[in-house]
Design a protein around this motif. Sequence first.
Motif, PDB file in Angstrom:
ATOM      1  N   GLY A  22       5.819  -1.347  -4.445  1.00 40.82           N
ATOM      2  CA  GLY A  22       6.116  -2.026  -5.701  1.00 40.82           C
ATOM      3  C   GLY A  22       7.449  -2.738  -5.678  1.00 40.82           C
ATOM      4  O   GLY A  22       7.610  -3.817  -6.282  1.00 40.82           O
ATOM      5  N   ILE A  23       8.417  -2.160  -4.976  1.00 39.82           N
ATOM      6  CA  ILE A  23       9.729  -2.795  -4.859  1.00 39.82           C
ATOM      7  C   ILE A  23       9.675  -3.966  -3.891  1.00 39.82           C
ATOM      8  O   ILE A  23      10.231  -5.042  -4.140  1.00 39.82           O
ATOM      9  N   ALA A  24       8.976  -3.765  -2.762  1.00 39.04           N
ATOM     10  CA  ALA A  24       8.945  -4.792  -1.718  1.00 39.04           C
ATOM     11  C   ALA A  24       8.267  -6.076  -2.184  1.00 39.04           C
ATOM     12  O   ALA A  24       8.693  -7.182  -1.805  1.00 39.04           O
ATOM     13  N   VAL A  25       7.213  -5.964  -2.994  1.00 39.42           N
ATOM     14  CA  VAL A  25       6.493  -7.178  -3.402  1.00 39.42           C
ATOM     15  C   VAL A  25       7.357  -8.081  -4.280  1.00 39.42           C
ATOM     16  O   VAL A  25       7.112  -9.290  -4.372  1.00 39.42           O
ATOM     17  N   GLY A  42      -5.124  -0.751  -1.257  1.00 41.52           N
ATOM     18  CA  GLY A  42      -3.918  -1.366  -1.785  1.00 41.52           C
ATOM     19  C   GLY A  42      -4.169  -1.992  -3.136  1.00 41.52           C
ATOM     20  O   GLY A  42      -5.324  -2.166  -3.560  1.00 41.52           O
ATOM     21  N   PRO A  43      -3.122  -2.359  -3.851  1.00 44.70           N
ATOM     22  CA  PRO A  43      -3.296  -3.010  -5.150  1.00 44.70           C
ATOM     23  C   PRO A  43      -3.903  -4.397  -4.988  1.00 44.70           C
ATOM     24  O   PRO A  43      -3.858  -5.003  -3.916  1.00 44.70           O
ATOM     25  N   ALA A  44      -4.464  -4.895  -6.063  1.00 40.05           N
ATOM     26  CA  ALA A  44      -5.096  -6.217  -6.041  1.00 40.05           C
ATOM     27  C   ALA A  44      -4.108  -7.284  -5.587  1.00 40.05           C
ATOM     28  O   ALA A  44      -2.943  -7.278  -5.974  1.00 40.05           O
ATOM     29  N   GLY A  45      -4.599  -8.170  -4.739  1.00 37.78           N
ATOM     30  CA  GLY A  45      -3.789  -9.284  -4.281  1.00 37.78           C
ATOM     31  C   GLY A  45      -3.037  -9.048  -3.000  1.00 37.78           C
ATOM     32  O   GLY A  45      -2.409  -9.969  -2.461  1.00 37.78           O
ATOM     33  N   ILE A  46      -3.053  -7.803  -2.483  1.00 37.37           N
ATOM     34  CA  ILE A  46      -2.354  -7.486  -1.245  1.00 37.37           C
ATOM     35  C   ILE A  46      -3.371  -7.039  -0.208  1.00 37.37           C
ATOM     36  O   ILE A  46      -4.118  -6.082  -0.447  1.00 37.37           O
ATOM     37  N   PRO A  47      -3.460  -7.686   0.938  1.00 38.91           N
ATOM     38  CA  PRO A  47      -4.427  -7.281   1.968  1.00 38.91           C
ATOM     39  C   PRO A  47      -4.211  -5.833   2.372  1.00 38.91           C
ATOM     40  O   PRO A  47      -3.074  -5.378   2.519  1.00 38.91           O
ATOM     41  N   ASP A  48      -5.315  -5.103   2.526  1.00 40.28           N
ATOM     42  CA  ASP A  48      -5.201  -3.698   2.915  1.00 40.28           C
ATOM     43  C   ASP A  48      -6.237  -3.346   3.962  1.00 40.28           C
ATOM     44  O   ASP A  48      -7.222  -4.064   4.169  1.00 40.28           O
ATOM     45  N   THR A  49      -6.008  -2.216   4.603  1.00 41.61           N
ATOM     46  CA  THR A  49      -6.896  -1.706   5.627  1.00 41.61           C
ATOM     47  C   THR A  49      -6.775  -0.187   5.666  1.00 41.61           C
ATOM     48  O   THR A  49      -5.698   0.350   5.368  1.00 41.61           O
ATOM     49  N   PRO A  50      -7.845   0.527   6.036  1.00 33.30           N
ATOM     50  CA  PRO A  50      -7.719   1.975   6.217  1.00 33.30           C
ATOM     51  C   PRO A  50      -7.126   2.342   7.572  1.00 33.30           C
ATOM     52  O   PRO A  50      -6.811   3.504   7.816  1.00 33.30           O
ATOM     53  N   ASP A  51      -6.969   1.361   8.442  1.00 40.45           N
ATOM     54  CA  ASP A  51      -6.554   1.605   9.821  1.00 40.45           C
ATOM     55  C   ASP A  51      -5.116   1.145  10.055  1.00 40.45           C
ATOM     56  O   ASP A  51      -4.828  -0.048  10.125  1.00 40.45           O
ATOM     57  N   ALA A  52      -4.187   2.091  10.168  1.00 42.37           N
ATOM     58  CA  ALA A  52      -2.776   1.758  10.344  1.00 42.37           C
ATOM     59  C   ALA A  52      -2.505   1.012  11.634  1.00 42.37           C
ATOM     60  O   ALA A  52      -1.525   0.263  11.731  1.00 42.37           O
ATOM     61  N   ARG A  53      -3.347   1.175  12.637  1.00 38.33           N
ATOM     62  CA  ARG A  53      -3.130   0.468  13.892  1.00 38.33           C
ATOM     63  C   ARG A  53      -3.206  -1.050  13.708  1.00 38.33           C
ATOM     64  O   ARG A  53      -2.609  -1.799  14.479  1.00 38.33           O
ATOM     65  N   GLN A  54      -3.923  -1.492  12.679  1.00 35.99           N
ATOM     66  CA  GLN A  54      -3.973  -2.929  12.428  1.00 35.99           C
ATOM     67  C   GLN A  54      -2.606  -3.470  12.026  1.00 35.99           C
ATOM     68  O   GLN A  54      -2.295  -4.635  12.295  1.00 35.99           O
ATOM     69  N   ILE A  55      -1.794  -2.633  11.387  1.00 39.62           N
ATOM     70  CA  ILE A  55      -0.431  -3.047  11.054  1.00 39.62           C
ATOM     71  C   ILE A  55       0.425  -3.062  12.307  1.00 39.62           C
ATOM     72  O   ILE A  55       1.181  -4.009  12.562  1.00 39.62           O
ATOM     73  N   VAL A  56       0.311  -2.004  13.104  1.00 42.71           N
ATOM     74  CA  VAL A  56       1.086  -1.925  14.338  1.00 42.71           C
ATOM     75  C   VAL A  56       0.802  -3.111  15.249  1.00 42.71           C
ATOM     76  O   VAL A  56       1.705  -3.681  15.871  1.00 42.71           O
TER      77      VAL A  56
END
Length: 308
Positions: A22-25, A42-56
């Motif tokens: 919430g602070i970062a957005v 994730g909240p609406a409007g922010i891309p999300d995934t259940p797989d943390a490796r996709q972020i890495v």
Amino acid sequence: MTTQVVRLGIIGLGIIGSEMLGIAVDHPDFEVTLVADPARPGPAGIPDTPDARQIVDHPDIDAVYIASPPSTHAGYAVAAMRAGKAVFCEKPLSVDPDQGAEMVAVAADLGAVNALNFVLSDRAAAVEVGRALRTGEVGTVLGVDVRFLFPEWPRAIQREAGWVAGREQGGFLREVASHYLFLTDRLLGPLTPLHTRTTYGSGAEVAASGLLATAGGVPVRVSGQVAAGPESYGWTLYGSRTSYRITEWGRLWKGDGSGWVEVSLNGPRGDERTRLTEFARAVRGRPSTLADFAAGLRVQRVIEGFHR
């Protein structure tokens, strides 16, 4: 990286992860690119995934904030650093000292930006105590007391995080005492346990006491209890001229023979937003007040010493 917006990935959307999101957005230094949690979208409007490796593995992410359970910190942090990303991790660094040591070693080998979210790294009360030490207002440091009382554990705000109640990853030593031991380490240097004792209930510890010492021989006493009474937190630095006490995570008291008087603090209190700003500074190659992984490992080793 110079002054461009930091593209951020967030792993873990529990209480702290959601707060930081919430602070970062709304933070001018960051753009939240992707968030990951296996149990929460994730909240609406922010891309999300259940797989943390996709972020890495994401090629368009510069930095990763890790707020997943402690046993996962090392795996995500090491992979992210090896992928060329800066890492800002929740404490504790890890619950396995060998994994914590690996995080420190990889960060050093790669020259990776690394930081740990200890709340007292920029809390105004803690900064003021540091100033009083540097200017000699404390005099000779004679001792430190760290005391906690919890009417229940886990606290109400953390009941949904099942790991917080367990001995394997949770407990008030890792969740609370680590912040104050970090502060003691920062102000007085590395700590060595001399004697520790921990009592366990059905899950994590219900009582803990310890005597630690700084390299200069200053005694540091730690006492925590789950028992009837109001929740309380206290860190006291005893000096030959003036003593200082931090209560309620940020109120500062100054004491001498005439008693304790609350100190009025000017400027920002220090919070998740200010620490996120400090992380952006670190990512851009500037000095930062944040703790690094090496400091986190020193604290982790002390904390895990209580659990032997």
